[in-house]
Enzyme design. Sequence first.
Site, PDB file in Angstrom:
ATOM      1  N   PRO A 352     -20.596  -4.567  11.471  1.00 41.88           N
ATOM      2  CA  PRO A 352     -19.612  -5.654  11.584  1.00 41.88           C
ATOM      3  C   PRO A 352     -19.550  -6.221  12.995  1.00 41.88           C
ATOM      4  O   PRO A 352     -19.720  -5.505  13.979  1.00 41.88           O
ATOM      5  CB  PRO A 352     -18.288  -4.959  11.210  1.00 41.88           C
ATOM      6  CG  PRO A 352     -18.682  -3.733  10.463  1.00 41.88           C
ATOM      7  CD  PRO A 352     -19.991  -3.300  11.017  1.00 41.88           C
ATOM      8  N   GLY A 353     -19.306  -7.521  13.066  1.00 45.93           N
ATOM      9  CA  GLY A 353     -19.060  -8.152  14.355  1.00 45.93           C
ATOM     10  C   GLY A 353     -20.272  -8.652  15.090  1.00 45.93           C
ATOM     11  O   GLY A 353     -20.152  -9.118  16.216  1.00 45.93           O
ATOM     12  N   SER A 676     -31.174  13.151   9.639  1.00 52.23           N
ATOM     13  CA  SER A 676     -31.571  12.886  11.023  1.00 52.23           C
ATOM     14  C   SER A 676     -30.868  13.772  12.043  1.00 52.23           C
ATOM     15  O   SER A 676     -31.156  13.691  13.234  1.00 52.23           O
ATOM     16  CB  SER A 676     -31.310  11.410  11.370  1.00 52.23           C
ATOM     17  OG  SER A 676     -29.939  11.123  11.287  1.00 52.23           O
ATOM     18  N   LYS A 719     -29.165   3.400  17.160  1.00 52.55           N
ATOM     19  CA  LYS A 719     -28.891   4.691  17.786  1.00 52.55           C
ATOM     20  C   LYS A 719     -29.076   4.631  19.292  1.00 52.55           C
ATOM     21  O   LYS A 719     -28.275   5.200  20.059  1.00 52.55           O
ATOM     22  CB  LYS A 719     -29.791   5.758  17.166  1.00 52.55           C
ATOM     23  CG  LYS A 719     -29.446   6.064  15.710  1.00 52.55           C
ATOM     24  CD  LYS A 719     -30.386   7.099  15.101  1.00 52.55           C
ATOM     25  CE  LYS A 719     -29.990   7.404  13.666  1.00 52.55           C
ATOM     26  NZ  LYS A 719     -30.879   8.392  13.013  1.00 52.55           N
TER      27      LYS A 719
END
Length: 780
Positions: A352-353, A676, A719
Amino acid sequence: MAQDNRLPVMPLTQAVVLPRMSATIPLESEDAQAAVRAALADQGLILLLPKIDGRYATVGLVAKVEEKGNLPDGTEVVAVQGRHRAVLGNVSHEIGGTLVADVSPSPDPVTWSDRARDLAHEYRAIVENILELRGASQIAQVLRGIENPGHLADMSGYSPDHSLERKVEILETLDVEERLTKLIGWNKEILGELTLKQQLRDDVSERMEKGQREYILRAQLEAIKKQLGEGATDVVGDYRSRAEEKHMPEAARKEFDRELDRLERMSEQSPEYGWIRNFLDWMLDIPWSTRTEDNFDLKKAREILDNEHSGLDDVKDRIIEFLAVRKRRQEKGLAPEGGRGSGAIITLVGPPGVGKTSLGESVAHALGRKFTRISLGGIHDEAEIRGHRRTYVGALPGRIVRALKEAGTKNPVIMLDEIDKVGADWRGDPSSALLEVLDPAQNHTFRDHYLEVDLDLSDVLFIPTANVADTIPSPLLDRMELIRLDGYTEEEKLDIARQHLLPRQVERNGLDANEVSVSDKALQRIISDYTREAGVRSLERELGKLFRKVATKLDAGSLTPPATVDEAVVREALGKPHFQFEEILERTAVPGVATGLAVTGAGGDVLFIEATSMTGESKPGLTLTGQLGDVMKESAQIALSYVRSHSRELGLPERFSDRQVHIHVPAGAVPKDGPSAGVTMTTALVSLLSDRPVRSTVGMTGEVTLQGRVLPIGGVKQKVLAAKRAGLKEVILPKRNEPDLDDLPAELREEIAIHLASDVREVLDWALEPASEAPKVALA
């Protein structure tokens, strides 16, 4: 003790019971209850005596009490069977309050005269006519089986047409012939009334049929007048002329003409008239041939995209490629692109954003096309996409057709917002309905349930958006061209704030550039200390909060324009920092804590994994906490198995199998899953058992196998950006993710040292602090 000619009396005020009738009578008075008790104490016989308007009848009915009980509501009732009439004699009260009477039995004669038979035949015929008019012919069948004239007359006790007074009169009439004569007279009156009502109904029905015939004739007359040009506005002719201007495809025009012919033959009063007109209006509202010309000035299109959005080069390049292909086709005189396989579906996936939704409007602006947006978040009904069939009341086309009508062209930009949040339940699966819409090989013949004609969507540029691609169904994902927006670096956020967010928030808070200015250091402080997100939505909220407080101080006079917002003003307006970089240093200072990297629906984030071990009464084994999914639990088990099987190579104490190992992932209220975190769990265990802390500047991600191989993972850019936001200096990634480093901005690769590992021992060498000369903990 009751005798044959002396019976307990039960007064009846609401009903009259005649011989051979069965009745259930409520015991509402003391007299009735006392009479039943007295009857049950003897032979069960009782005298049912009507009492109308305060007067007792002169004749009662001797009845047998069959059963006594209670209704569900508690009312006490008694079931009786009528036997024969009895003339009332002296009435008195006995001890106990029982009302008793002397009676003279008066049963009907066993034989009857010819006149009685004739009266019974006449009475039966009248009653059968009444029952036929009321549609109760089955009861008439019962009456035909009664031969006894007295019994036939007493059946009138069941009739709802006779009042209580008349039923009392029938009870008091001992002579059968006289009884039948009275009933014949009364029932003739009833039959006359029913016959008159039936005639009135027949007359009304006949008039209605006549009115309908007149209506049909008038409708035909109007049609004739229209043919002669003498009628009112020609609705059908107006539809035909409008359809000529629309240039519908042949199949659509055929369906339009078929429905128009039905409308022409149909009355305006018919319910289907309005439904057909709605269908015809929708067919005319669809832009079958109306289109906007694309803006083939590639330089200008790129300028528009750059001015309205910073970064996002992948999306901008794809739009310019789209325009370049269409421009070359036009220059070479090729047919306009359209039909099978020519549709374009560009799916934006990112947290989002980051500007996915607003980017759709910029794309439409750059192409020179109309823009419309469809919000798919939370919809469950398949009809929202394909529409309802016209057989349903209030049916409408689906959102795709409505978006085309709103846009007014056949080649708009349609944004399908939040496509990863489409639900499915008993009303259908909207994501399955989207398979046809978002397949370039099929959407040139999209069929809406309401229209039931092929609609060409190949000229539409669809831009679906999603936060994560994992929740999009695989068949739908296979039809999409994915472009990932993984978030912004701090430098990009600073640029976005300068170019877009600051001017917008200054204007929204009633300020202007001459009254307030913000230093770069203040912006950097807001970005680093008050927001830690992939996008810029929280950054804009913090700027809005800052400018609201600045506007308040300007009005109060505590600030004088032009005011400069520096770091001190930011600290005063926004309060204490929301994030601090020292947190990672503090948490990884002890052995057994490692910093991992993860991807959530809100972008990348750091993930701490803590490990500890216990001896004594604890049962040996592995304990996992932190609301972990099945895949993550398996990763923890794999990490523990690897450490135990390679303990000698890793320089770990060999005897720790009798210890209980506990792995915890903080933020226990947040569900977590995925493979992960394997290398992070392995590092945390080795750190715990070797008493070597994990370096506080290192974050890591990767899947680990039982042989210690490090397998590739997804979301590399998100990440690494999360590591940068958290203040990490080094990131350990799987070797096979090396091609993904090309997606990282150059400045990010300069600030973050990337280590590529193919074996978990390489991860341990980079992640753990050097071993001390004397180990602090000896596990024996």
